[in-house]
Design a protein around this motif. Structure first.
Motif, PDB file in Angstrom:
ATOM      1  N   GLN A 264      20.518 -92.809 -92.959  1.00 50.10           N
ATOM      2  CA  GLN A 264      21.411 -93.902 -92.582  1.00 50.10           C
ATOM      3  C   GLN A 264      21.687 -94.843 -93.754  1.00 50.10           C
ATOM      4  O   GLN A 264      20.766 -95.278 -94.446  1.00 50.10           O
ATOM      5  CB  GLN A 264      20.779 -94.713 -91.449  1.00 50.10           C
ATOM      6  CG  GLN A 264      20.381 -93.896 -90.230  1.00 50.10           C
ATOM      7  CD  GLN A 264      21.579 -93.332 -89.494  1.00 50.10           C
ATOM      8  OE1 GLN A 264      22.489 -94.076 -89.131  1.00 50.10           O
ATOM      9  NE2 GLN A 264      21.575 -92.034 -89.252  1.00 50.10           N
ATOM     10  N   THR A 266      24.174 -98.371 -94.251  1.00 47.58           N
ATOM     11  CA  THR A 266      25.050 -99.296 -93.544  1.00 47.58           C
ATOM     12  C   THR A 266      25.965-100.075 -94.490  1.00 47.58           C
ATOM     13  O   THR A 266      26.813-100.835 -94.030  1.00 47.58           O
ATOM     14  CB  THR A 266      24.231-100.293 -92.709  1.00 47.58           C
ATOM     15  OG1 THR A 266      23.330-101.007 -93.572  1.00 47.58           O
ATOM     16  CG2 THR A 266      23.445 -99.577 -91.626  1.00 47.58           C
ATOM     17  N   PRO A 339      28.979 -97.442 -96.686  1.00 44.98           N
ATOM     18  CA  PRO A 339      28.317 -97.271 -95.389  1.00 44.98           C
ATOM     19  C   PRO A 339      28.430 -95.825 -94.911  1.00 44.98           C
ATOM     20  O   PRO A 339      28.860 -95.555 -93.777  1.00 44.98           O
ATOM     21  CB  PRO A 339      29.109 -98.217 -94.492  1.00 44.98           C
ATOM     22  CG  PRO A 339      30.500 -98.153 -95.052  1.00 44.98           C
ATOM     23  CD  PRO A 339      30.327 -98.020 -96.547  1.00 44.98           C
TER      24      PRO A 339
END
Length: 459
Positions: A264, A266, A339
């Protein structure tokens, strides 16, 4: 096949350091039972484990280099001598990339060991429901993933599965383990993870399906065909994952129904560098010689009307060439802080793993062909018939080609060539690849400070 591009241009890229994960500060550098007192301590330590996936020296860039640049999918591009060494099979033990990757992955393992040892010692009554076991399962999944990467890159590495609490030579100077012992530990960690991981978890966290899928790939690597087939079937039977209808949507979005596990990012301080490293200007923030340039052979591998080509490679006029190919899977450039997530395992990979395993178990296999065609149909290609793959080896070739175009630039191709024994035959016409080049050298800096560590043959 590759033909190395020599372009003398300076790169403006600056590779950033480790990013953070989620919205809490990782606490895994604070180790010891004095820290792990309450569940929030355990959760903070676990966040540190996930955080360790993000640096450029890991899933933030270098895994794609090992998987695609080392293979026939991409040239190094850029102007980084370490990447060029890896691309041309001239890597030496002082290569800067392998040194930073070794350090980063062992740091990641150390964080997992800290969590596993300390949370194991905590009273289960402190946690709600099965959360203690879930935390341990998440950390074991990550440790298994790290060792799977290490053993495929470096081979017989040290196997460290306990928290290191001092700097005594006997504590820190672990010798090489054997490859079978490393795979035994990977299998143990992933099986224990499968037992306690939930089917569904918070976004960015690992799940039962992700652990089953990675263990399927471990078994595929070791030619345990039935286990690989069974584990991939377990993923399918969860009825949780599905192919997205539009392949391009995988790269304009993230955490889709096809995602089993992805790293992940962001944006901002939690950002990904790869879009700016790969994309052409002005899709990228800056204009410079980009990394991981798709090869002519990779471009030609796509069949006519394959929608994956336009989603994976973009052609643009740049100051270093007209209609020049660039990797297009990592988008939304934002000054080296995008992101944009990085996939570790997708459902299409699971389908193709089961197809491969079933084909190895028996030929012809109707389900294997149907799984292959499920992936092809999503790409806008016609289904293959048994007449198209009229032998077991023809089916092997078809599955391998499908894996190449489906998973291009996701860090898979080199490892697929390795496990199928095709690396040398695929690359030897253009490169000085030998049996000893199938593993990378253990960093010389590690050899110099650890008398128990032995170098891989040929380095």
């Amino acid at each position: 096949m590759k033909k190395y591009l020599i372009i003398i241009l300076a790169s403006a890229a600056t590779l950033t350091g480790c990013k953070k994960f989620l919205d809490q500060k990782p606490q895994s550098e604070i180790t010891g039972a004095n820290f792990y007192k309450v569940p929030s301590d355990a959760e903070s330590g676990l966040i540190g484990c996930y955080d360790a996936l993000q640096p450029d020296s890991y899933y933030g860039f270098d895994i794609e280099t090992y998987g695609d640049v080392v293979s026939d999918n991409a040239y190094a591009g850029g102007d980084n001598p370490a990447n060029i060494q890896e691309d041309t099979f001239n890597t030496d033990a002082n290569n800067a990339n392998i040194s930073r990757d070794w350090n980063q992955i062992y740091q990641a393992i150390g964080r997992c060991n800290d969590v596993i040892d300390n949370v194991t010692a905590m009273d289960a009554s402190l946690f709600q429901g099965n959360r203690k076991n879930e935390i341990l399962a998440e950390a074991k999944f990550l440790r298994g993933l790290h060792y799977f990467n290490l053993v495929r890159i470096f081979g017989p590495v040290p196997l460290v599965v306990k928290q290191i609490k001092d700097t005594k030579p006997e504590s820190i100077n672990a010798g090489n383990s054997t490859i079978p012992a490393i795979y035994d530990q990977i299998t143990k960690d992933l099986n224990e993870a499968i037992k306690d991981l939930p089917k569904d978890n918070n976004v960015g966290r690992t799940t039962k399906g992700a652990a089953e899928g990675i263990l399927a790939k471990v078994n595929l690597t070791n030619k345990n065909w039935q286990q690989a087939a069974d584990l991939s079937k377990q993923v399918i039977d969860l009825n949780k994952y599905s192919l997205v209808s539009n392949y391009d949507a995988l790269w304009s979005g993230k955490n889709t129904t096809e995602s089993l596990f992805e790293v992940q990012f962001t944006g901002g301080t939690e950002g990904n560098t790869m879009p700016d490293l790969f994309l052409p200007f002005p899709l990228a923030t800056y204009e410079f010689l980009k990394f991981s340039t798709p090869t002519e052979d990779m471009i030609a591998a796509y069949e006519p009307n394959d929608t994956r080509k336009a989603a994976s490679i973009i052609f643009a006029d740049q100051y270093y060439g007209k209609n020049f190919p660039h990797v297009y899977k990592y988008r939304n450039a934002a000054g080296f802080a995008a992101p944009t997530n990085v996939p570790v395992l997708r459902y299409a990979d699971v389908l193709l793993m089961r197809a491969e395993a079933l084909n190895e178990i028996s030929y012809p296999n109707a389900e294997a062909l149907a799984l292959l065609n499920q992936v092809r149909t999503r790409a806008g290609l016609p289904s293959k018939t048994i007449a198209n793959v009229s032998s077991q080896d023809a089916m092997r070739v078809a599955i391998a080609k499908e894996r190449r175009v489906e998973l291009a630039f996701e860090g898979s191709r080199w490892f697929d060539l390795l496990r199928t024994g095709k690396a040398i035959s695929t690359l030897q016409a253009k490169y000085p690849i030998t049996q000893n080049k199938l593993l990378f050298p253990i960093p010389q800096s590690q050899i110099d400070k650890n008398p128990n560590l032995k170098q891989n043959p040929g380095y």
